[in-house]
Design an enzyme around this catalytic site. Structure first.
Site, PDB file in Angstrom:
ATOM      1  N   CYS A 113       0.815  -1.224   0.000  1.00 11.73           N
ATOM      2  CA  CYS A 113       0.000   0.000   0.000  1.00 11.73           C
ATOM      3  C   CYS A 113       0.843   1.267   0.000  1.00 11.73           C
ATOM      4  O   CYS A 113       0.343   2.338  -0.335  1.00 11.73           O
ATOM      5  CB  CYS A 113      -0.947  -0.002   1.190  1.00 11.73           C
ATOM      6  SG  CYS A 113      -2.083  -1.367   1.092  1.00 11.73           S
ATOM      7  N   HIS A 250      -3.074   7.556   1.947  1.00  7.40           N
ATOM      8  CA  HIS A 250      -3.487   6.246   1.451  1.00  7.40           C
ATOM      9  C   HIS A 250      -4.880   5.963   2.012  1.00  7.40           C
ATOM     10  O   HIS A 250      -5.154   6.219   3.191  1.00  7.40           O
ATOM     11  CB  HIS A 250      -2.497   5.177   1.907  1.00  7.40           C
ATOM     12  CG  HIS A 250      -2.987   3.781   1.698  1.00  7.40           C
ATOM     13  ND1 HIS A 250      -3.473   3.364   0.491  1.00  7.40           N
ATOM     14  CD2 HIS A 250      -3.081   2.721   2.543  1.00  7.40           C
ATOM     15  CE1 HIS A 250      -3.857   2.098   0.598  1.00  7.40           C
ATOM     16  NE2 HIS A 250      -3.623   1.690   1.840  1.00  7.40           N
ATOM     17  N   ASN A 280      -9.973   0.015  -0.296  1.00  7.10           N
ATOM     18  CA  ASN A 280      -8.512   0.118  -0.273  1.00  7.10           C
ATOM     19  C   ASN A 280      -7.968  -0.447  -1.587  1.00  7.10           C
ATOM     20  O   ASN A 280      -8.030  -1.656  -1.812  1.00  7.10           O
ATOM     21  CB  ASN A 280      -7.977  -0.668   0.927  1.00  7.10           C
ATOM     22  CG  ASN A 280      -6.467  -0.606   1.042  1.00  7.10           C
ATOM     23  OD1 ASN A 280      -5.782  -0.158   0.120  1.00  7.10           O
ATOM     24  ND2 ASN A 280      -5.951  -1.059   2.169  1.00  7.10           N
TER      25      ASN A 280
HETATM   26  N1  ACO Z   1     -18.561  -7.960   9.019  1.00  3.66           N
HETATM   27  C1  ACO Z   1     -19.059  -8.187  10.252  1.00  3.66           C
HETATM   28  N2  ACO Z   1     -18.276  -8.471  11.308  1.00  3.66           N
HETATM   29  C2  ACO Z   1     -16.959  -8.534  11.100  1.00  3.66           C
HETATM   30  C3  ACO Z   1     -16.385  -8.321   9.843  1.00  3.66           C
HETATM   31  C4  ACO Z   1     -17.242  -8.035   8.771  1.00  3.66           C
HETATM   32  N3  ACO Z   1     -16.803  -7.801   7.525  1.00  3.66           N
HETATM   33  N4  ACO Z   1     -15.044  -8.448   9.942  1.00  3.66           N
HETATM   34  C5  ACO Z   1     -14.784  -8.732  11.230  1.00  3.66           C
HETATM   35  N5  ACO Z   1     -15.933  -8.781  11.931  1.00  3.66           N
HETATM   36  C6  ACO Z   1     -16.126  -9.061  13.347  1.00  3.66           C
HETATM   37  C7  ACO Z   1     -14.964  -9.811  13.937  1.00  3.66           C
HETATM   38  O1  ACO Z   1     -15.072 -11.176  13.683  1.00  3.66           O
HETATM   39  C8  ACO Z   1     -15.098  -9.464  15.394  1.00  3.66           C
HETATM   40  O2  ACO Z   1     -16.096 -10.286  15.946  1.00  3.66           O
HETATM   41  P1  ACO Z   1     -15.916 -10.886  17.430  1.00  3.66           P
HETATM   42  O3  ACO Z   1     -15.849  -9.695  18.311  1.00  3.66           O
HETATM   43  O4  ACO Z   1     -17.136 -11.719  17.584  1.00  3.66           O
HETATM   44  O5  ACO Z   1     -14.630 -11.659  17.378  1.00  3.66           O
HETATM   45  C9  ACO Z   1     -15.642  -8.042  15.375  1.00  3.66           C
HETATM   46  O6  ACO Z   1     -16.168  -7.837  14.068  1.00  3.66           O
HETATM   47  C10 ACO Z   1     -14.604  -7.002  15.658  1.00  3.66           C
HETATM   48  O7  ACO Z   1     -13.447  -7.304  14.905  1.00  3.66           O
HETATM   49  P2  ACO Z   1     -12.161  -6.379  14.946  1.00  3.66           P
HETATM   50  O8  ACO Z   1     -11.117  -6.940  14.055  1.00  3.66           O
HETATM   51  O9  ACO Z   1     -11.799  -6.062  16.362  1.00  3.66           O
HETATM   52  O10 ACO Z   1     -12.772  -5.056  14.304  1.00  3.66           O
HETATM   53  P3  ACO Z   1     -12.097  -3.670  14.162  1.00  3.66           P
HETATM   54  O11 ACO Z   1     -12.926  -2.628  14.782  1.00  3.66           O
HETATM   55  O12 ACO Z   1     -10.650  -3.705  14.499  1.00  3.66           O
HETATM   56  O13 ACO Z   1     -12.223  -3.448  12.587  1.00  3.66           O
HETATM   57  C11 ACO Z   1     -10.832  -3.606  10.651  1.00  3.66           C
HETATM   58  C12 ACO Z   1     -11.599  -4.363  11.715  1.00  3.66           C
HETATM   59  C13 ACO Z   1     -11.789  -2.744   9.863  1.00  3.66           C
HETATM   60  C14 ACO Z   1     -10.112  -4.567   9.727  1.00  3.66           C
HETATM   61  C15 ACO Z   1      -9.805  -2.681  11.371  1.00  3.66           C
HETATM   62  O14 ACO Z   1      -9.064  -3.431  12.296  1.00  3.66           O
HETATM   63  C16 ACO Z   1      -8.889  -2.036  10.417  1.00  3.66           C
HETATM   64  O15 ACO Z   1      -9.283  -1.183   9.647  1.00  3.66           O
HETATM   65  N6  ACO Z   1      -7.594  -2.379  10.494  1.00  3.66           N
HETATM   66  C17 ACO Z   1      -6.641  -1.824   9.595  1.00  3.66           C
HETATM   67  C18 ACO Z   1      -6.751  -2.544   8.332  1.00  3.66           C
HETATM   68  C19 ACO Z   1      -6.147  -1.778   7.236  1.00  3.66           C
HETATM   69  O16 ACO Z   1      -6.323  -0.583   7.128  1.00  3.66           O
HETATM   70  N7  ACO Z   1      -5.419  -2.477   6.433  1.00  3.66           N
HETATM   71  C20 ACO Z   1      -4.848  -1.968   5.328  1.00  3.66           C
HETATM   72  C21 ACO Z   1      -3.686  -1.069   5.668  1.00  3.66           C
HETATM   73  S1  ACO Z   1      -2.286  -1.602   4.915  1.00  3.66           S
HETATM   74  C22 ACO Z   1      -2.728  -1.847   3.392  1.00  3.66           C
HETATM   75  O17 ACO Z   1      -3.360  -0.961   2.911  1.00  3.66           O
HETATM   76  C23 ACO Z   1      -2.451  -3.130   2.707  1.00  3.66           C
END
Ligand code: ACO
Length: 323
Positions: A113, A250, A280
Protein backbone atom coordinates in the site's frame (compact mmCIF):
# COMPACT_ATOMS: atom_id res chain seq x y z
CA UNK A 1 18.58 22.71 -8.11
CA UNK A 2 16.53 20.13 -9.99
CA UNK A 3 13.05 19.44 -8.63
CA UNK A 4 10.52 16.81 -9.76
CA UNK A 5 7.11 18.26 -10.55
CA UNK A 6 3.94 16.37 -11.33
CA UNK A 7 2.85 17.73 -14.72
CA UNK A 8 -0.14 15.44 -15.38
CA UNK A 9 -2.29 12.79 -13.77
CA UNK A 10 -4.91 10.24 -14.76
CA UNK A 11 -6.88 7.41 -13.23
CA UNK A 12 -9.12 4.51 -14.09
CA UNK A 13 -11.61 2.46 -12.10
CA UNK A 14 -13.19 -0.73 -13.46
CA UNK A 15 -16.83 -0.41 -14.50
CA UNK A 16 -18.22 -2.97 -12.09
CA UNK A 17 -19.20 -1.48 -8.74
CA UNK A 18 -19.70 -3.75 -5.76
CA UNK A 19 -21.77 -2.21 -2.95
CA UNK A 20 -21.51 -3.33 0.67
CA UNK A 21 -24.97 -4.88 0.40
CA UNK A 22 -23.62 -7.16 -2.36
CA UNK A 23 -21.52 -8.98 0.28
CA UNK A 24 -24.56 -9.97 2.26
CA UNK A 25 -25.06 -13.27 0.42
CA UNK A 26 -21.29 -14.03 0.30
CA UNK A 27 -20.08 -13.62 3.91
CA UNK A 28 -21.69 -12.87 7.26
CA UNK A 29 -21.48 -9.06 7.22
CA UNK A 30 -23.62 -5.95 6.81
CA UNK A 31 -23.49 -2.55 5.15
CA UNK A 32 -23.76 -1.02 8.64
CA UNK A 33 -20.69 -2.91 10.00
CA UNK A 34 -18.53 -2.07 6.98
CA UNK A 35 -19.47 1.64 6.94
CA UNK A 36 -19.07 2.04 10.69
CA UNK A 37 -15.66 0.29 10.93
CA UNK A 38 -14.10 1.47 7.65
CA UNK A 39 -16.09 4.27 5.96
CA UNK A 40 -16.29 2.11 2.81
CA UNK A 41 -19.61 2.09 0.90
CA UNK A 42 -18.52 0.49 -2.36
CA UNK A 43 -15.49 -0.61 -4.39
CA UNK A 44 -14.74 -1.24 -8.09
CA UNK A 45 -13.95 -4.81 -9.17
CA UNK A 46 -12.04 -5.72 -12.36
CA UNK A 47 -14.04 -7.64 -14.96
CA UNK A 48 -13.11 -11.22 -15.78
CA UNK A 49 -9.93 -11.07 -17.85
CA UNK A 50 -9.29 -7.42 -16.98
CA UNK A 51 -5.78 -7.25 -15.52
CA UNK A 52 -3.53 -4.84 -13.65
CA UNK A 53 -1.86 -3.93 -16.97
CA UNK A 54 -5.28 -3.06 -18.44
CA UNK A 55 -6.08 -0.71 -15.57
CA UNK A 56 -2.55 0.74 -15.46
CA UNK A 57 -2.49 1.36 -19.22
CA UNK A 58 -5.74 3.34 -19.08
CA UNK A 59 -4.51 5.49 -16.17
CA UNK A 60 -1.15 5.96 -17.94
CA UNK A 61 -2.76 7.15 -21.18
CA UNK A 62 -4.95 9.59 -19.23
CA UNK A 63 -1.91 10.96 -17.36
CA UNK A 64 0.10 11.41 -20.58
CA UNK A 65 -2.85 13.21 -22.19
CA UNK A 66 -3.25 15.44 -19.15
CA UNK A 67 0.48 16.26 -19.23
CA UNK A 68 0.24 16.95 -22.96
CA UNK A 69 3.28 14.81 -23.79
CA UNK A 70 3.93 11.74 -25.91
CA UNK A 71 5.79 8.56 -24.91
CA UNK A 72 8.79 9.84 -26.89
CA UNK A 73 9.36 12.29 -24.01
CA UNK A 74 9.33 9.59 -21.32
CA UNK A 75 12.61 8.18 -20.00
CA UNK A 76 11.15 5.62 -17.63
CA UNK A 77 8.03 3.88 -16.35
CA UNK A 78 7.79 2.80 -12.71
CA UNK A 79 4.73 0.75 -11.79
CA UNK A 80 3.85 0.26 -8.14
CA UNK A 81 1.88 -2.95 -7.76
CA UNK A 82 1.56 -6.05 -5.59
CA UNK A 83 -0.78 -7.72 -8.07
CA UNK A 84 1.27 -8.02 -11.28
CA UNK A 85 -0.13 -9.84 -14.33
CA UNK A 86 2.74 -12.35 -14.16
CA UNK A 87 5.53 -13.29 -11.77
CA UNK A 88 7.73 -11.91 -14.55
CA UNK A 89 8.26 -9.93 -16.71
CA UNK A 90 7.34 -6.80 -14.81
CA UNK A 91 3.85 -5.51 -15.61
CA UNK A 92 5.53 -2.13 -16.27
CA UNK A 93 7.15 -3.74 -19.34
CA UNK A 94 3.74 -4.92 -20.56
CA UNK A 95 2.45 -1.34 -20.26
CA UNK A 96 5.61 0.00 -21.95
CA UNK A 97 4.91 -2.31 -24.90
CA UNK A 98 1.25 -1.29 -25.14
CA UNK A 99 2.28 2.39 -25.17
CA UNK A 100 4.69 1.51 -28.00
CA UNK A 101 7.61 2.94 -26.01
CA UNK A 102 10.78 1.43 -27.54
CA UNK A 103 13.38 3.29 -25.46
CA UNK A 104 14.17 3.93 -21.81
CA UNK A 105 13.39 1.47 -19.00
CA UNK A 106 10.34 0.14 -17.21
CA UNK A 107 10.16 -1.78 -13.96
CA UNK A 108 7.82 -2.67 -11.10
CA UNK A 109 8.21 -1.49 -7.52
CA UNK A 110 6.73 -3.46 -4.64
CA UNK A 111 5.89 -1.86 -1.30
CA UNK A 112 2.21 -2.91 -1.09
CA UNK A 113 0.00 0.00 0.00
CA UNK A 114 3.01 2.32 0.29
CA UNK A 115 3.96 1.41 -3.29
CA UNK A 116 3.03 4.72 -4.87
CA UNK A 117 5.03 6.71 -2.28
CA UNK A 118 8.05 4.42 -2.87
CA UNK A 119 7.72 4.65 -6.68
CA UNK A 120 7.27 8.44 -6.65
CA UNK A 121 10.31 8.82 -4.39
CA UNK A 122 12.33 6.55 -6.69
CA UNK A 123 11.32 8.69 -9.68
CA UNK A 124 12.30 11.83 -7.75
CA UNK A 125 15.78 10.39 -7.09
CA UNK A 126 16.36 9.52 -10.77
CA UNK A 127 15.22 13.00 -11.80
CA UNK A 128 17.21 14.94 -9.21
CA UNK A 129 20.43 13.08 -10.09
CA UNK A 130 19.88 13.92 -13.76
CA UNK A 131 19.54 10.27 -14.82
CA UNK A 132 16.04 10.88 -16.19
CA UNK A 133 14.02 13.97 -17.11
CA UNK A 134 10.48 12.61 -17.31
CA UNK A 135 9.05 9.52 -15.63
CA UNK A 136 5.60 7.93 -15.70
CA UNK A 137 4.71 6.65 -12.22
CA UNK A 138 1.72 4.32 -12.04
CA UNK A 139 -0.06 2.64 -9.14
CA UNK A 140 -2.31 -0.19 -10.35
CA UNK A 141 -3.87 -3.10 -8.50
CA UNK A 142 -6.33 -5.95 -8.87
CA UNK A 143 -6.54 -6.91 -5.19
CA UNK A 144 -9.85 -8.72 -5.87
CA UNK A 145 -7.70 -11.55 -7.33
CA UNK A 146 -5.78 -12.20 -4.08
CA UNK A 147 -8.68 -11.90 -1.64
CA UNK A 148 -10.09 -14.86 0.23
CA UNK A 149 -13.77 -14.28 -0.60
CA UNK A 150 -14.79 -16.46 2.37
CA UNK A 151 -12.93 -14.27 4.90
CA UNK A 152 -15.18 -11.41 5.99
CA UNK A 153 -12.36 -9.72 7.91
CA UNK A 154 -10.48 -8.90 4.69
CA UNK A 155 -12.63 -9.30 1.56
CA UNK A 156 -14.85 -6.30 2.31
CA UNK A 157 -11.90 -3.90 2.59
CA UNK A 158 -10.23 -3.88 -0.81
CA UNK A 159 -10.95 -2.84 -4.42
CA UNK A 160 -9.33 -2.56 -7.85
CA UNK A 161 -8.12 0.56 -9.68
CA UNK A 162 -5.23 2.53 -11.11
CA UNK A 163 -3.81 6.03 -11.01
CA UNK A 164 -0.79 7.55 -12.74
CA UNK A 165 1.27 10.72 -12.74
CA UNK A 166 3.88 12.16 -15.08
CA UNK A 167 6.84 13.56 -13.15
CA UNK A 168 9.25 15.92 -14.86
CA UNK A 169 12.42 17.87 -14.04
CA UNK A 170 12.07 21.61 -13.39
CA UNK A 171 14.45 24.21 -12.00
CA UNK A 172 14.03 25.18 -8.36
CA UNK A 173 15.79 27.47 -5.88
CA UNK A 174 16.24 24.77 -3.25
CA UNK A 175 13.72 26.34 -0.88
CA UNK A 176 10.31 25.13 0.31
CA UNK A 177 8.75 27.80 -1.94
CA UNK A 178 9.79 25.66 -4.96
CA UNK A 179 7.27 23.82 -7.07
CA UNK A 180 7.64 20.01 -7.08
CA UNK A 181 8.62 17.37 -4.55
CA UNK A 182 10.13 19.12 -1.52
CA UNK A 183 10.93 16.09 0.61
CA UNK A 184 10.12 12.41 0.95
CA UNK A 185 10.67 9.84 3.68
CA UNK A 186 10.53 6.05 3.26
CA UNK A 187 10.49 3.49 6.06
CA UNK A 188 10.04 -0.23 6.51
CA UNK A 189 10.31 -2.71 9.37
CA UNK A 190 10.22 -6.40 8.49
CA UNK A 191 9.53 -7.32 12.12
CA UNK A 192 5.88 -6.79 11.16
CA UNK A 193 5.97 -8.91 7.98
CA UNK A 194 3.47 -11.48 9.32
CA UNK A 195 0.74 -8.97 10.19
CA UNK A 196 -0.27 -8.28 6.59
CA UNK A 197 0.92 -10.63 3.87
CA UNK A 198 -0.08 -12.99 1.06
CA UNK A 199 0.26 -16.68 1.92
CA UNK A 200 1.71 -17.72 -1.43
CA UNK A 201 4.52 -16.92 -3.84
CA UNK A 202 6.62 -18.41 -6.64
CA UNK A 203 9.52 -19.42 -4.38
CA UNK A 204 7.55 -20.62 -1.36
CA UNK A 205 4.32 -22.35 -2.36
CA UNK A 206 4.36 -22.02 -6.13
CA UNK A 207 0.87 -20.50 -5.86
CA UNK A 208 -0.43 -16.95 -5.89
CA UNK A 209 -1.94 -17.14 -2.39
CA UNK A 210 -4.43 -15.01 -0.53
CA UNK A 211 -4.19 -11.85 1.53
CA UNK A 212 -4.02 -12.41 5.29
CA UNK A 213 -4.21 -9.61 7.81
CA UNK A 214 -4.31 -9.03 11.54
CA UNK A 215 -6.51 -5.96 11.10
CA UNK A 216 -6.38 -4.85 14.72
CA UNK A 217 -2.55 -5.02 14.74
CA UNK A 218 -2.32 -3.01 11.52
CA UNK A 219 -4.67 -0.42 12.96
CA UNK A 220 -2.66 -0.25 16.19
CA UNK A 221 0.57 0.66 14.37
CA UNK A 222 -0.85 2.75 11.52
CA UNK A 223 -1.35 6.17 13.12
CA UNK A 224 2.06 6.19 14.87
CA UNK A 225 3.92 5.20 11.71
CA UNK A 226 2.05 7.74 9.57
CA UNK A 227 2.74 10.49 12.11
CA UNK A 228 6.42 9.54 12.21
CA UNK A 229 7.04 10.13 8.48
CA UNK A 230 4.89 13.26 8.38
CA UNK A 231 6.84 14.79 11.27
CA UNK A 232 10.02 13.91 9.35
CA UNK A 233 8.64 15.83 6.35
CA UNK A 234 7.85 18.83 8.55
CA UNK A 235 11.33 18.73 10.12
CA UNK A 236 13.00 18.61 6.69
CA UNK A 237 11.06 21.59 5.30
CA UNK A 238 10.25 23.72 8.34
CA UNK A 239 6.57 23.37 7.44
CA UNK A 240 3.75 22.51 9.83
CA UNK A 241 0.18 21.27 9.41
CA UNK A 242 -0.82 24.94 9.01
CA UNK A 243 1.07 25.03 5.69
CA UNK A 244 -0.72 22.01 4.22
CA UNK A 245 -3.46 22.78 1.69
CA UNK A 246 -4.40 19.16 0.94
CA UNK A 247 -3.75 15.98 2.90
CA UNK A 248 -3.97 13.05 0.46
CA UNK A 249 -3.47 9.88 2.50
CA UNK A 250 -3.49 6.25 1.45
CA UNK A 251 -7.15 5.25 1.51
CA UNK A 252 -7.37 2.12 3.68
CA UNK A 253 -9.83 3.03 6.37
CA UNK A 254 -11.57 6.33 7.17
CA UNK A 255 -10.98 5.79 10.88
CA UNK A 256 -7.20 5.62 10.34
CA UNK A 257 -7.30 8.73 8.13
CA UNK A 258 -9.41 10.69 10.63
CA UNK A 259 -7.24 9.64 13.58
CA UNK A 260 -4.04 10.62 11.72
CA UNK A 261 -5.45 14.02 10.70
CA UNK A 262 -6.63 14.64 14.26
CA UNK A 263 -3.27 13.73 15.75
CA UNK A 264 -1.48 16.02 13.30
CA UNK A 265 -3.97 18.88 13.67
CA UNK A 266 -4.93 18.82 10.00
CA UNK A 267 -8.39 20.33 9.49
CA UNK A 268 -10.99 17.81 8.17
CA UNK A 269 -11.83 20.04 5.18
CA UNK A 270 -8.23 19.66 3.94
CA UNK A 271 -8.45 15.84 3.82
CA UNK A 272 -9.14 14.16 0.46
CA UNK A 273 -11.29 11.05 0.94
CA UNK A 274 -12.11 8.46 -1.72
CA UNK A 275 -12.08 5.29 0.39
CA UNK A 276 -15.89 5.51 0.62
CA UNK A 277 -16.18 4.82 -3.12
CA UNK A 278 -13.00 2.82 -3.88
CA UNK A 279 -12.23 0.76 -0.79
CA UNK A 280 -8.51 0.12 -0.27
CA UNK A 281 -6.88 -0.01 -3.72
CA UNK A 282 -3.37 -0.36 -2.26
CA UNK A 283 -0.74 1.33 -4.49
CA UNK A 284 -3.47 2.90 -6.65
CA UNK A 285 -5.21 4.74 -3.83
CA UNK A 286 -3.10 7.92 -3.59
CA UNK A 287 -2.98 8.69 -7.34
CA UNK A 288 -6.72 7.93 -7.57
CA UNK A 289 -7.44 10.42 -4.79
CA UNK A 290 -4.93 12.97 -6.09
CA UNK A 291 -6.39 12.88 -9.62
CA UNK A 292 -9.91 13.32 -8.30
CA UNK A 293 -8.92 16.40 -6.28
CA UNK A 294 -7.04 17.85 -9.27
CA UNK A 295 -9.89 17.15 -11.70
CA UNK A 296 -12.58 18.69 -9.51
CA UNK A 297 -10.50 21.85 -9.05
CA UNK A 298 -9.67 21.48 -5.35
CA UNK A 299 -5.91 21.26 -5.96
CA UNK A 300 -4.55 24.47 -7.51
CA UNK A 301 -1.09 25.52 -8.67
CA UNK A 302 1.02 26.52 -5.67
CA UNK A 303 -0.91 24.36 -3.19
CA UNK A 304 1.09 22.27 -0.71
CA UNK A 305 0.15 18.57 -0.80
CA UNK A 306 1.00 16.03 1.87
CA UNK A 307 0.86 12.39 0.71
CA UNK A 308 1.37 9.42 3.02
CA UNK A 309 0.87 5.67 3.12
CA UNK A 310 1.37 2.64 5.32
CA UNK A 311 1.11 -0.98 4.26
CA UNK A 312 2.35 -4.56 4.34
CA UNK A 313 5.95 -5.14 5.50
CA UNK A 314 5.30 -2.86 7.29
CA UNK A 315 6.28 -0.14 4.87
CA UNK A 316 5.40 3.50 5.30
CA UNK A 317 6.33 6.85 3.82
CA UNK A 318 5.45 10.45 3.06
CA UNK A 319 5.93 12.90 0.19
CA UNK A 320 5.49 16.65 0.63
CA UNK A 321 5.18 18.62 -2.59
CA UNK A 322 4.06 21.92 -4.01
CA UNK A 323 1.65 21.56 -6.94
N1 ACO B 1 -18.56 -7.96 9.02
C1 ACO B 1 -19.06 -8.19 10.25
N2 ACO B 1 -18.28 -8.47 11.31
C2 ACO B 1 -16.96 -8.53 11.10
C3 ACO B 1 -16.38 -8.32 9.84
C4 ACO B 1 -17.24 -8.04 8.77
N3 ACO B 1 -16.80 -7.80 7.53
N4 ACO B 1 -15.04 -8.45 9.94
C5 ACO B 1 -14.78 -8.73 11.23
N5 ACO B 1 -15.93 -8.78 11.93
C6 ACO B 1 -16.13 -9.06 13.35
C7 ACO B 1 -14.96 -9.81 13.94
O1 ACO B 1 -15.07 -11.18 13.68
C8 ACO B 1 -15.10 -9.46 15.39
O2 ACO B 1 -16.10 -10.29 15.95
P1 ACO B 1 -15.92 -10.89 17.43
O3 ACO B 1 -15.85 -9.70 18.31
O4 ACO B 1 -17.14 -11.72 17.58
O5 ACO B 1 -14.63 -11.66 17.38
C9 ACO B 1 -15.64 -8.04 15.37
O6 ACO B 1 -16.17 -7.84 14.07
C10 ACO B 1 -14.60 -7.00 15.66
O7 ACO B 1 -13.45 -7.30 14.90
P2 ACO B 1 -12.16 -6.38 14.95
O8 ACO B 1 -11.12 -6.94 14.05
O9 ACO B 1 -11.80 -6.06 16.36
O10 ACO B 1 -12.77 -5.06 14.30
P3 ACO B 1 -12.10 -3.67 14.16
O11 ACO B 1 -12.93 -2.63 14.78
O12 ACO B 1 -10.65 -3.70 14.50
O13 ACO B 1 -12.22 -3.45 12.59
C11 ACO B 1 -10.83 -3.61 10.65
C12 ACO B 1 -11.60 -4.36 11.71
C13 ACO B 1 -11.79 -2.74 9.86
C14 ACO B 1 -10.11 -4.57 9.73
C15 ACO B 1 -9.81 -2.68 11.37
O14 ACO B 1 -9.06 -3.43 12.30
C16 ACO B 1 -8.89 -2.04 10.42
O15 ACO B 1 -9.28 -1.18 9.65
N6 ACO B 1 -7.59 -2.38 10.49
C17 ACO B 1 -6.64 -1.82 9.59
C18 ACO B 1 -6.75 -2.54 8.33
C19 ACO B 1 -6.15 -1.78 7.24
O16 ACO B 1 -6.32 -0.58 7.13
N7 ACO B 1 -5.42 -2.48 6.43
C20 ACO B 1 -4.85 -1.97 5.33
C21 ACO B 1 -3.69 -1.07 5.67
S1 ACO B 1 -2.29 -1.60 4.92
C22 ACO B 1 -2.73 -1.85 3.39
O17 ACO B 1 -3.36 -0.96 2.91
C23 ACO B 1 -2.45 -3.13 2.71
Amino acid sequence: MIRSAIIGCGSYSPEKVMKNADFEGIVDTSDEWIVQRTGIHQRHIAAEGETTADLGEKAARAALKDAGIGVDQLDMIILATSTPDHTFPATAVEIQDRLDMRHGAAFDSQAVCSGFIFALTTADQYIRTGYAKTILVIGAETFSRILDWTDRTTCVLFGDGAGAVVVSAIEGEGTSADRGILTSHLRSDGAHKDKLYVDGGPSSTGTVGHLRMEGREVFRHAVGMITDVIEAAYAATGMTSEDIDWFIPHQANKRIIDASARKLDIAPEKVVITVDRHGNTSAASIPLALCEAVRDGRVKRGDVLLLEAMGGGFTWGSVLLRW
